[in-house]
Design a protein around this motif. Structure first.
Motif, PDB file in Angstrom:
ATOM      1  N   PRO A 167      -5.457   1.331  21.983  1.00  0.00           N
ATOM      2  CA  PRO A 167      -5.251   2.136  22.491  1.00  0.00           C
ATOM      3  C   PRO A 167      -4.911   2.066  23.937  1.00  0.00           C
ATOM      4  O   PRO A 167      -5.930   1.579  24.514  1.00  0.00           O
ATOM      5  CB  PRO A 167      -5.560   2.959  22.071  1.00  0.00           C
ATOM      6  CG  PRO A 167      -6.509   2.872  20.172  1.00  0.00           C
ATOM      7  CD  PRO A 167      -6.569   1.523  20.877  1.00  0.00           C
TER       8      PRO A 167
ATOM      9  N   ASP B 109       7.261  10.048  26.346  1.00  0.00           N
ATOM     10  CA  ASP B 109       6.064  11.071  25.865  1.00  0.00           C
ATOM     11  C   ASP B 109       6.250  11.696  24.543  1.00  0.00           C
ATOM     12  O   ASP B 109       5.988  12.340  24.038  1.00  0.00           O
ATOM     13  CB  ASP B 109       6.176  12.298  26.784  1.00  0.00           C
ATOM     14  CG  ASP B 109       5.734  11.573  28.821  1.00  0.00           C
ATOM     15  OD1 ASP B 109       4.514  10.846  28.568  1.00  0.00           O
ATOM     16  OD2 ASP B 109       5.931  12.831  28.870  1.00  0.00           O
TER      17      ASP B 109
ATOM     18  N   CYS C 246       3.172   2.593  17.990  1.00  0.00           N
ATOM     19  CA  CYS C 246       3.199   1.353  18.631  1.00  0.00           C
ATOM     20  C   CYS C 246       3.669   0.219  18.299  1.00  0.00           C
ATOM     21  O   CYS C 246       4.093  -0.711  18.402  1.00  0.00           O
ATOM     22  CB  CYS C 246       3.055   1.316  19.920  1.00  0.00           C
ATOM     23  SG  CYS C 246       3.282   0.662  20.989  1.00  0.00           S
TER      24      CYS C 246
ATOM     25  N   ILE D 220      -6.787  11.665  19.892  1.00  0.00           N
ATOM     26  CA  ILE D 220      -4.787  10.744  19.393  1.00  0.00           C
ATOM     27  C   ILE D 220      -5.039   9.928  20.321  1.00  0.00           C
ATOM     28  O   ILE D 220      -4.853   9.800  21.607  1.00  0.00           O
ATOM     29  CB  ILE D 220      -4.101  12.140  19.874  1.00  0.00           C
ATOM     30  CG1 ILE D 220      -4.152  13.195  18.949  1.00  0.00           C
ATOM     31  CG2 ILE D 220      -2.105  11.538  19.255  1.00  0.00           C
ATOM     32  CD1 ILE D 220      -3.056  14.238  19.227  1.00  0.00           C
ATOM     33  N   GLU D 221      -4.549   8.758  19.562  1.00  0.00           N
ATOM     34  CA  GLU D 221      -4.096   7.203  20.513  1.00  0.00           C
ATOM     35  C   GLU D 221      -3.541   7.069  21.111  1.00  0.00           C
ATOM     36  O   GLU D 221      -2.004   7.395  19.868  1.00  0.00           O
ATOM     37  CB  GLU D 221      -4.898   6.332  19.616  1.00  0.00           C
ATOM     38  CG  GLU D 221      -6.139   5.921  19.513  1.00  0.00           C
ATOM     39  CD  GLU D 221      -6.731   5.521  18.435  1.00  0.00           C
ATOM     40  OE1 GLU D 221      -6.001   4.731  17.123  1.00  0.00           O
ATOM     41  OE2 GLU D 221      -7.611   4.532  17.685  1.00  0.00           O
ATOM     42  N   TRP D 222      -2.712   6.610  22.150  1.00  0.00           N
ATOM     43  CA  TRP D 222      -1.838   6.606  23.227  1.00  0.00           C
ATOM     44  C   TRP D 222      -1.790   5.428  22.882  1.00  0.00           C
ATOM     45  O   TRP D 222      -2.114   4.806  24.001  1.00  0.00           O
ATOM     46  CB  TRP D 222      -1.004   8.160  23.870  1.00  0.00           C
ATOM     47  CG  TRP D 222      -1.514   8.146  23.415  1.00  0.00           C
ATOM     48  CD1 TRP D 222      -2.207   9.897  23.335  1.00  0.00           C
ATOM     49  CD2 TRP D 222       0.271   9.868  23.358  1.00  0.00           C
ATOM     50  NE1 TRP D 222      -1.244  11.616  22.701  1.00  0.00           N
ATOM     51  CE2 TRP D 222      -0.658  10.996  22.637  1.00  0.00           C
ATOM     52  CE3 TRP D 222       1.042   9.330  23.557  1.00  0.00           C
ATOM     53  CZ2 TRP D 222       1.032  11.980  22.432  1.00  0.00           C
ATOM     54  CZ3 TRP D 222       2.353  10.549  23.418  1.00  0.00           C
ATOM     55  CH2 TRP D 222       1.549  12.384  22.722  1.00  0.00           C
ATOM     56  N   GLY D 223      -0.348   4.686  23.072  1.00  0.00           N
ATOM     57  CA  GLY D 223       0.477   3.906  23.914  1.00  0.00           C
ATOM     58  C   GLY D 223      -0.347   2.659  23.128  1.00  0.00           C
ATOM     59  O   GLY D 223      -0.968   2.323  21.990  1.00  0.00           O
TER      60      GLY D 223
ATOM     61  N   LYS E 227       5.250   6.835  21.245  1.00  0.00           N
ATOM     62  CA  LYS E 227       3.787   6.110  22.350  1.00  0.00           C
ATOM     63  C   LYS E 227       2.234   6.157  21.708  1.00  0.00           C
ATOM     64  O   LYS E 227       1.519   6.220  21.985  1.00  0.00           O
ATOM     65  CB  LYS E 227       4.254   6.689  23.468  1.00  0.00           C
ATOM     66  CG  LYS E 227       4.784   6.602  24.641  1.00  0.00           C
ATOM     67  CD  LYS E 227       4.673   5.310  24.932  1.00  0.00           C
ATOM     68  CE  LYS E 227       5.757   4.268  26.066  1.00  0.00           C
ATOM     69  NZ  LYS E 227       5.934   3.073  26.507  1.00  0.00           N
ATOM     70  N   TYR E 228       2.383   6.424  20.152  1.00  0.00           N
ATOM     71  CA  TYR E 228       1.594   6.412  19.416  1.00  0.00           C
ATOM     72  C   TYR E 228       1.012   5.472  19.482  1.00  0.00           C
ATOM     73  O   TYR E 228       2.183   4.496  18.991  1.00  0.00           O
ATOM     74  CB  TYR E 228       1.368   7.791  18.328  1.00  0.00           C
ATOM     75  CG  TYR E 228       1.658   9.039  18.270  1.00  0.00           C
ATOM     76  CD1 TYR E 228       1.412   9.986  19.332  1.00  0.00           C
ATOM     77  CD2 TYR E 228       2.357  10.109  17.380  1.00  0.00           C
ATOM     78  CE1 TYR E 228       0.920  11.120  19.613  1.00  0.00           C
ATOM     79  CE2 TYR E 228       2.597  11.065  17.646  1.00  0.00           C
ATOM     80  CZ  TYR E 228       2.309  11.607  18.194  1.00  0.00           C
ATOM     81  OH  TYR E 228       2.200  13.619  19.083  1.00  0.00           O
ATOM     82  N   THR E 229       0.203   5.515  19.150  1.00  0.00           N
ATOM     83  CA  THR E 229      -0.271   3.591  18.858  1.00  0.00           C
ATOM     84  C   THR E 229      -0.141   3.246  17.261  1.00  0.00           C
ATOM     85  O   THR E 229      -0.005   1.666  18.036  1.00  0.00           O
ATOM     86  CB  THR E 229      -1.996   3.330  19.322  1.00  0.00           C
ATOM     87  OG1 THR E 229      -2.300   4.511  20.540  1.00  0.00           O
ATOM     88  CG2 THR E 229      -2.102   2.177  19.068  1.00  0.00           C
TER      89      THR E 229
END
Length: 277
Positions: free
Chosen positions: A105, A28, A37, A112-115, A32-34
Protein backbone atom coordinates in the motif's frame (compact mmCIF):
# COMPACT_ATOMS: atom_id res chain seq x y z
CA UNK A 1 -6.97 -18.69 -32.77
CA UNK A 2 -9.90 -18.30 -30.39
CA UNK A 3 -7.45 -18.47 -27.48
CA UNK A 4 -5.34 -15.75 -29.09
CA UNK A 5 -8.44 -13.62 -29.55
CA UNK A 6 -9.39 -14.04 -25.87
CA UNK A 7 -5.86 -13.20 -24.72
CA UNK A 8 -5.70 -10.15 -26.99
CA UNK A 9 -9.08 -8.99 -25.73
CA UNK A 10 -7.81 -9.31 -22.14
CA UNK A 11 -4.83 -7.11 -23.04
CA UNK A 12 -7.11 -4.49 -24.57
CA UNK A 13 -9.46 -4.53 -21.56
CA UNK A 14 -7.05 -4.69 -18.62
CA UNK A 15 -3.87 -3.10 -19.98
CA UNK A 16 -5.40 -0.38 -22.12
CA UNK A 17 -8.93 0.36 -20.93
CA UNK A 18 -8.70 -0.24 -17.18
CA UNK A 19 -5.06 0.58 -16.43
CA UNK A 20 -4.11 3.18 -19.03
CA UNK A 21 -7.47 5.01 -19.18
CA UNK A 22 -9.67 4.44 -16.13
CA UNK A 23 -6.89 4.41 -13.54
CA UNK A 24 -5.54 7.77 -14.69
CA UNK A 25 -8.83 9.56 -15.37
CA UNK A 26 -10.56 8.27 -12.20
CA UNK A 27 -7.79 8.44 -9.57
CA UNK A 28 -10.12 8.10 -6.57
CA UNK A 29 -12.13 5.12 -7.80
CA UNK A 30 -12.15 1.62 -6.33
CA UNK A 31 -9.36 0.76 -8.79
CA UNK A 32 -6.96 2.45 -6.37
CA UNK A 33 -7.70 -0.05 -3.59
CA UNK A 34 -4.46 -1.90 -2.99
CA UNK A 35 -5.90 -5.37 -3.53
CA UNK A 36 -7.65 -4.28 -6.72
CA UNK A 37 -4.48 -2.57 -7.91
CA UNK A 38 -2.45 -5.73 -7.24
CA UNK A 39 -4.97 -7.87 -9.08
CA UNK A 40 -4.94 -5.55 -12.11
CA UNK A 41 -1.11 -5.67 -12.21
CA UNK A 42 -1.23 -9.48 -12.05
CA UNK A 43 -3.83 -9.72 -14.83
CA UNK A 44 -1.90 -7.25 -16.96
CA UNK A 45 1.31 -9.26 -17.13
CA UNK A 46 -0.58 -12.57 -17.30
CA UNK A 47 -2.71 -11.48 -20.27
CA UNK A 48 0.37 -10.25 -22.15
CA UNK A 49 2.14 -13.54 -21.42
CA UNK A 50 -0.88 -15.54 -22.58
CA UNK A 51 -1.16 -13.44 -25.76
CA UNK A 52 2.53 -13.85 -26.60
CA UNK A 53 2.76 -17.59 -25.97
CA UNK A 54 -0.50 -18.34 -27.76
CA UNK A 55 1.05 -16.58 -30.78
CA UNK A 56 4.15 -18.79 -30.40
CA UNK A 57 1.93 -21.88 -30.10
CA UNK A 58 0.05 -20.92 -33.25
CA UNK A 59 3.34 -20.35 -35.12
CA UNK A 60 4.68 -23.73 -33.99
CA UNK A 61 1.42 -25.40 -35.03
CA UNK A 62 1.71 -23.89 -38.54
CA UNK A 63 5.38 -24.92 -38.66
CA UNK A 64 4.47 -28.54 -37.90
CA UNK A 65 1.57 -28.48 -40.37
CA UNK A 66 3.70 -27.18 -43.23
CA UNK A 67 7.16 -28.62 -42.55
CA UNK A 68 6.71 -31.84 -40.54
CA UNK A 69 4.29 -34.11 -42.37
CA UNK A 70 4.94 -37.17 -40.17
CA UNK A 71 4.54 -35.27 -36.90
CA UNK A 72 1.49 -33.45 -38.29
CA UNK A 73 -0.76 -36.52 -37.97
CA UNK A 74 -0.02 -36.88 -34.25
CA UNK A 75 0.39 -33.26 -33.22
CA UNK A 76 -2.24 -31.36 -35.23
CA UNK A 77 -5.30 -32.71 -33.43
CA UNK A 78 -8.00 -31.13 -31.32
CA UNK A 79 -6.81 -33.02 -28.23
CA UNK A 80 -3.22 -31.79 -28.63
CA UNK A 81 -4.41 -28.22 -29.15
CA UNK A 82 -6.48 -28.41 -25.96
CA UNK A 83 -3.55 -29.80 -23.95
CA UNK A 84 -1.08 -27.22 -25.30
CA UNK A 85 -3.39 -24.27 -24.72
CA UNK A 86 -4.26 -25.48 -21.22
CA UNK A 87 -0.57 -25.73 -20.32
CA UNK A 88 0.16 -22.30 -21.82
CA UNK A 89 -2.77 -20.73 -19.98
CA UNK A 90 -1.95 -22.28 -16.59
CA UNK A 91 1.76 -21.42 -16.83
CA UNK A 92 0.99 -17.86 -17.96
CA UNK A 93 -0.87 -17.25 -14.70
CA UNK A 94 1.33 -19.33 -12.38
CA UNK A 95 4.58 -17.68 -13.44
CA UNK A 96 3.15 -14.23 -12.67
CA UNK A 97 1.81 -14.94 -9.17
CA UNK A 98 4.81 -13.13 -7.59
CA UNK A 99 3.67 -9.93 -9.34
CA UNK A 100 0.73 -9.75 -6.92
CA UNK A 101 3.17 -9.60 -3.98
CA UNK A 102 5.46 -7.07 -5.65
CA UNK A 103 3.34 -4.18 -4.42
CA UNK A 104 2.45 -2.78 -1.01
CA UNK A 105 0.00 0.00 0.00
CA UNK A 106 1.09 3.55 -0.77
CA UNK A 107 -0.92 4.86 2.19
CA UNK A 108 -3.67 3.79 4.59
CA UNK A 109 -6.79 5.85 5.31
CA UNK A 110 -9.20 4.58 7.95
CA UNK A 111 -7.82 1.04 7.88
CA UNK A 112 -8.28 0.98 4.10
CA UNK A 113 -5.19 0.35 1.98
CA UNK A 114 -4.85 2.64 -1.02
CA UNK A 115 -2.49 2.65 -4.01
CA UNK A 116 0.36 0.37 -5.00
CA UNK A 117 4.05 0.94 -4.64
CA UNK A 118 6.94 -1.46 -5.14
CA UNK A 119 8.00 -3.28 -1.98
CA UNK A 120 11.22 -2.30 -0.25
CA UNK A 121 14.30 -4.11 -1.51
CA UNK A 122 12.72 -5.06 -4.81
CA UNK A 123 15.76 -4.05 -6.86
CA UNK A 124 18.33 -5.48 -4.45
CA UNK A 125 16.66 -8.76 -3.45
CA UNK A 126 18.29 -11.79 -5.16
CA UNK A 127 14.89 -13.53 -5.34
CA UNK A 128 13.25 -10.61 -7.15
CA UNK A 129 16.26 -10.17 -9.46
CA UNK A 130 16.09 -13.87 -10.41
CA UNK A 131 12.34 -13.63 -10.98
CA UNK A 132 12.79 -10.58 -13.22
CA UNK A 133 15.29 -12.46 -15.36
CA UNK A 134 12.88 -15.39 -15.68
CA UNK A 135 9.99 -13.06 -16.52
CA UNK A 136 12.02 -11.15 -19.12
CA UNK A 137 13.19 -14.38 -20.74
CA UNK A 138 9.65 -15.76 -20.90
CA UNK A 139 8.39 -12.47 -22.39
CA UNK A 140 9.62 -11.20 -24.77
CA UNK A 141 13.14 -12.54 -25.43
CA UNK A 142 12.52 -16.31 -25.81
CA UNK A 143 9.22 -15.95 -27.77
CA UNK A 144 10.87 -13.37 -30.04
CA UNK A 145 13.76 -15.75 -30.81
CA UNK A 146 11.40 -18.71 -31.33
CA UNK A 147 9.22 -16.77 -33.77
CA UNK A 148 12.23 -15.70 -35.81
CA UNK A 149 13.55 -19.27 -35.89
CA UNK A 150 10.22 -20.94 -36.75
CA UNK A 151 9.37 -18.39 -39.44
CA UNK A 152 12.82 -18.73 -41.00
CA UNK A 153 12.56 -22.53 -41.13
CA UNK A 154 9.00 -22.35 -42.49
CA UNK A 155 9.95 -19.83 -45.18
CA UNK A 156 12.93 -21.95 -46.25
CA UNK A 157 10.79 -25.09 -46.48
CA UNK A 158 8.07 -23.28 -48.44
CA UNK A 159 10.53 -21.92 -51.00
CA UNK A 160 12.13 -25.33 -51.60
CA UNK A 161 8.79 -27.18 -51.73
CA UNK A 162 7.19 -24.61 -54.04
CA UNK A 163 10.04 -24.79 -56.54
CA UNK A 164 9.98 -28.59 -56.57
CA UNK A 165 6.18 -28.73 -56.90
CA UNK A 166 6.16 -26.15 -59.69
CA UNK A 167 8.85 -28.05 -61.57
CA UNK A 168 6.98 -31.37 -61.28
CA UNK A 169 3.67 -29.90 -62.45
CA UNK A 170 5.28 -28.14 -65.39
CA UNK A 171 6.90 -31.41 -66.49
CA UNK A 172 3.72 -33.47 -66.13
CA UNK A 173 1.28 -30.94 -67.63
CA UNK A 174 3.59 -29.06 -69.94
CA UNK A 175 2.52 -25.82 -68.25
CA UNK A 176 1.94 -24.55 -64.74
CA UNK A 177 -1.78 -25.04 -64.04
CA UNK A 178 -3.69 -23.93 -60.98
CA UNK A 179 -2.93 -25.90 -57.83
CA UNK A 180 -5.61 -25.95 -55.06
CA UNK A 181 -3.09 -27.35 -52.59
CA UNK A 182 -0.74 -24.45 -53.17
CA UNK A 183 -3.59 -21.97 -52.84
CA UNK A 184 -4.58 -23.37 -49.43
CA UNK A 185 -0.96 -23.38 -48.34
CA UNK A 186 -0.57 -19.80 -49.56
CA UNK A 187 -3.52 -18.67 -47.42
CA UNK A 188 -2.05 -20.41 -44.39
CA UNK A 189 1.34 -18.82 -45.09
CA UNK A 190 -0.18 -15.34 -45.37
CA UNK A 191 -1.94 -15.79 -42.03
CA UNK A 192 1.20 -17.12 -40.37
CA UNK A 193 3.50 -14.36 -41.54
CA UNK A 194 0.91 -11.64 -41.00
CA UNK A 195 0.46 -12.57 -37.33
CA UNK A 196 4.10 -13.42 -36.59
CA UNK A 197 5.41 -10.52 -38.68
CA UNK A 198 3.23 -7.95 -36.89
CA UNK A 199 4.30 -9.38 -33.56
CA UNK A 200 8.01 -9.18 -34.44
CA UNK A 201 7.78 -5.64 -35.83
CA UNK A 202 5.74 -4.23 -32.96
CA UNK A 203 7.71 -6.02 -30.23
CA UNK A 204 11.17 -5.18 -31.59
CA UNK A 205 11.38 -1.80 -29.74
CA UNK A 206 10.37 -3.54 -26.48
CA UNK A 207 13.11 -6.15 -26.89
CA UNK A 208 15.74 -3.52 -27.71
CA UNK A 209 14.85 -1.33 -24.71
CA UNK A 210 14.68 -4.36 -22.40
CA UNK A 211 18.15 -5.52 -23.44
CA UNK A 212 19.59 -1.99 -23.12
CA UNK A 213 18.11 -1.61 -19.64
CA UNK A 214 19.56 -4.93 -18.51
CA UNK A 215 23.02 -4.18 -19.89
CA UNK A 216 23.21 -0.61 -18.57
CA UNK A 217 21.11 -1.17 -15.40
CA UNK A 218 19.08 1.94 -16.24
CA UNK A 219 16.01 2.85 -14.20
CA UNK A 220 13.32 4.85 -16.02
CA UNK A 221 11.67 7.71 -14.16
CA UNK A 222 9.09 10.28 -15.15
CA UNK A 223 11.69 13.03 -14.64
CA UNK A 224 13.64 11.58 -17.59
CA UNK A 225 11.14 12.81 -20.14
CA UNK A 226 12.72 11.51 -23.36
CA UNK A 227 13.39 8.03 -21.93
CA UNK A 228 9.98 7.86 -20.28
CA UNK A 229 8.30 8.91 -23.55
CA UNK A 230 10.22 6.23 -25.47
CA UNK A 231 9.03 3.59 -23.02
CA UNK A 232 5.41 4.72 -23.34
CA UNK A 233 5.66 4.54 -27.14
CA UNK A 234 7.07 1.00 -26.98
CA UNK A 235 4.20 -0.01 -24.68
CA UNK A 236 1.75 1.50 -27.17
CA UNK A 237 3.27 -0.58 -29.96
CA UNK A 238 3.21 -3.68 -27.76
CA UNK A 239 -0.49 -3.24 -27.01
CA UNK A 240 -1.16 -2.51 -30.68
CA UNK A 241 0.13 -5.98 -31.58
CA UNK A 242 -2.87 -7.44 -29.75
CA UNK A 243 -5.26 -5.25 -31.73
CA UNK A 244 -3.72 -6.15 -35.09
CA UNK A 245 -4.16 -9.88 -34.46
CA UNK A 246 -7.94 -9.49 -34.17
CA UNK A 247 -8.03 -7.49 -37.42
CA UNK A 248 -5.96 -10.14 -39.18
CA UNK A 249 -8.32 -12.91 -38.05
CA UNK A 250 -11.32 -10.99 -39.33
CA UNK A 251 -9.75 -10.16 -42.69
CA UNK A 252 -8.23 -13.54 -43.56
CA UNK A 253 -10.23 -16.31 -41.89
CA UNK A 254 -13.72 -16.83 -43.33
CA UNK A 255 -14.68 -19.39 -40.65
CA UNK A 256 -13.51 -17.06 -37.90
CA UNK A 257 -15.67 -14.26 -39.32
CA UNK A 258 -18.66 -16.59 -39.41
CA UNK A 259 -18.10 -17.66 -35.79
CA UNK A 260 -17.80 -14.03 -34.64
CA UNK A 261 -21.03 -13.14 -36.47
CA UNK A 262 -22.77 -16.11 -34.82
CA UNK A 263 -21.56 -14.98 -31.40
CA UNK A 264 -22.88 -11.46 -32.01
CA UNK A 265 -26.20 -12.79 -33.32
CA UNK A 266 -26.73 -15.31 -30.53
CA UNK A 267 -28.10 -12.92 -27.82
CA UNK A 268 -30.56 -11.38 -30.30
CA UNK A 269 -31.61 -14.80 -31.61
CA UNK A 270 -32.20 -15.96 -28.04
CA UNK A 271 -34.31 -12.87 -27.26
CA UNK A 272 -36.38 -13.29 -30.43
CA UNK A 273 -36.96 -16.97 -29.64
CA UNK A 274 -37.93 -16.07 -26.06
CA UNK A 275 -40.46 -13.45 -27.20
CA UNK A 276 -41.99 -15.88 -29.70
CA UNK A 277 -42.45 -18.49 -26.99
Amino acid sequence: MVTMAIADLMVCVFNVTIYSIFSYHFPDSFLKYTNVCRFIAFIQVSSVQLSVWSTVSFTFDRFVTICCQKLKLKYCTERTATVVLTIVGVLSFLINIPVYFRYEPSYIVGDIEWGCQTVMGYRSSPAWIAYNWIANLSVPIVPFALLLLLNSLTAKYILVASRARRALKSRSNGECSSDPGMKNRRTSIILLFAISGCFIVLWTPVVIIEICFKLTETIAQKSQKSLYLAIRITLLLMYASSCTNTCIYALIQRKFREEMINILKHPFSFMIKLFKE
